[in-house]
Design a protein around this motif. Structure first.
Motif, short mmCIF file in Angstrom:
data_model
loop_
_atom_site.label_atom_id
_atom_site.label_comp_id
_atom_site.label_asym_id
_atom_site.label_seq_id
_atom_site.Cartn_x
_atom_site.Cartn_y
_atom_site.Cartn_z
N MET A 43 18.62 -1.96 -43.22
CA MET A 43 17.68 -2.34 -41.94
C MET A 43 18.39 -3.80 -41.63
N LEU A 44 18.46 -3.82 -40.26
CA LEU A 44 18.77 -5.04 -39.40
C LEU A 44 17.70 -5.66 -38.64
N GLY A 45 17.59 -7.13 -38.47
CA GLY A 45 16.41 -7.58 -37.75
C GLY A 45 15.34 -8.20 -38.54
N PRO A 46 14.44 -8.86 -38.03
CA PRO A 46 14.15 -8.38 -36.43
C PRO A 46 14.80 -9.16 -35.55
N PHE A 47 15.00 -8.78 -34.48
CA PHE A 47 15.49 -9.34 -33.23
C PHE A 47 14.62 -9.67 -32.00
N GLU A 48 14.90 -10.71 -31.44
CA GLU A 48 14.07 -10.88 -30.15
C GLU A 48 14.17 -10.23 -28.86
N SER A 49 15.54 -9.64 -29.07
CA SER A 49 15.86 -9.03 -27.52
C SER A 49 16.66 -7.80 -28.03
N PRO A 50 16.71 -6.83 -27.16
CA PRO A 50 17.68 -5.51 -27.50
C PRO A 50 19.30 -6.17 -27.53
N GLN A 51 19.49 -6.77 -26.61
CA GLN A 51 20.94 -7.30 -26.66
C GLN A 51 21.26 -8.35 -27.89
N ASP A 52 20.47 -8.88 -28.62
CA ASP A 52 20.65 -9.41 -29.79
C ASP A 52 20.83 -8.42 -30.79
N GLY A 53 20.08 -7.32 -30.77
CA GLY A 53 20.31 -6.22 -31.89
C GLY A 53 21.47 -5.39 -31.72
N LEU A 54 22.04 -5.22 -30.16
CA LEU A 54 23.16 -4.39 -30.09
C LEU A 54 24.30 -5.03 -30.50
N LEU A 55 24.50 -6.50 -30.33
CA LEU A 55 25.68 -7.28 -30.71
C LEU A 55 25.62 -7.15 -32.29
N ALA A 56 24.61 -7.36 -32.82
CA ALA A 56 24.63 -7.24 -34.34
C ALA A 56 24.86 -6.06 -34.85
N ALA A 57 24.32 -5.17 -34.32
CA ALA A 57 24.73 -3.56 -34.98
C ALA A 57 26.06 -3.26 -34.58
N CYS A 58 26.69 -3.83 -33.49
CA CYS A 58 28.16 -3.37 -33.15
C CYS A 58 29.01 -4.00 -34.22
N ASN A 59 28.76 -5.36 -34.60
CA ASN A 59 29.70 -6.03 -35.51
C ASN A 59 29.46 -5.32 -37.00
#
Length: 206
Positions: A1-17
Motif C-alpha cells: 500500500m502507498l500513501g496516504p497522499f494529500e492529492s490525487p496528483q501526488d498519488g498518481l506520480l508516486a504510483a507511476c514511479n
C-alpha cells in the motif's frame, strides 16, 4: 500500500514511479530490435487509488496477476473489482483511478475500457472529495526506457466524458492531449473508438 497522499496528483506520480520500477514493467520502445523478446518476459502490474473517509488518497496493494492470451498478442493485469481495507466500511471507500502499466507507449485497450465502465456502473462515475468531484478513470503508465524506466507519461480513459487522454512528462511539466473518444451503444454493451486530435481543456488535470 502507498500513501496516504494529500492529492490525487501526488498519488498518481508516486504510483507511476513505483509500478514502472517493478521487474519487467516495460518493454521499451516498440521500434527497438529487441522489443519482441522484452515484451514476452514483461508483466503488467495494477492497483486502485481510492479516497477514504478521513479525506486521504491511498494506493492499494500492487498485484502482478497477469492474463496473457494464448497467442501472446496481449497482456492484461487482473485488478480486483474492489478494495479490501479493513479500517473502513466497504461502502465508505470512494474509487478514483484504476492504475496499471502498459508495456510500451500504447493507448488504453478495449479490455481496459470495458473493465473501468463495469466498475463505474458498480462504484459510480465520479466521487465527491475535498478537492471536488473526481471522475473515475483508468490509467496506463508507460516508459520509453527499458534499461532505466522513468515515468514518461500515461493514458487515461474517463467513462463520464468518453475521452482518452495522453499525458506526457518532460522537464517537470505535464502536457495533455486528447487522442481518442469512445462512443457507447446499447446501454454500455458495445462501443467504438474514434480518433481525436485536440489539446485538453485547461480544466483537465491528471
Amino acid at each position: 500500500m502507498l500513501g496516504p497522499f494529500e492529492s490525487p496528483q501526488d498519488g498518481l506520480l508516486a504510483a507511476c514511479n513505483r509500478i514502472l520500477s517493478k521487474p519487467h514493467a516495460t518493454a521499451g520502445r516498440k521500434d527497438h530490435p529487441q522489443f519482441e523478446v522484452r515484451w514476452r518476459v514483461s508483466s503488467e502490474y495494477c492497483a486502485w487509488m481510492y479516497y477514504t473517509p478521513d479525506d486521504k488518497y491511498l494506493i492499494s496493494k500492487i498485484t502482478d496477476q497477469t492474463f496473457a492470451d494464448p497467442a501472446l498478442r496481449s497482456k492484461q493485469c487482473i485488478l480486483p473489482p474492489s478494495v479490501e481495507d479493513q479500517r473502513f466500511q466497504p461502502g465508505s471507500i470512494k474509487y478514483i483511478f484504476a492504475l496499471h502499466n502498459h508495456l510500451y507507449d500504447d493507448r488504453i485497450s478495449d479490455p481496459d475500457i470495458n473493465y473501468i465502465v463495469s466498475r463505474a456502473l458498480e462504484h459510480g462515475f465520479e466521487a465527491e472529495t475535498r478537492h471536488g468531484k473526481i471522475k473515475l478513470s483508468i490509467v496506463a503508465f508507460f516508459s520509453n526506457d527499458f534499461e532505466k524506466p522513468t515515468c514518461d507519461g500515461f493514458y487515461q480513459y474517463i467513462p463520464a466524458t468518453h475521452q482518452i487522454l495522453k499525458w506526457t512528462h518532460a522537464q517537470d511539466d505535464w502536457k495533455c492531449w486528447q487522442t481518442h473518444s469512445v462512443a457507447w451503444r446499447d446501454d454500455y454493451t458495445r462501443f467504438s473508438i474514434e480518433e481525436a486530435d485536440t489539446p485538453c481543456s485547461k480544466r483537465e488535470t491528471p
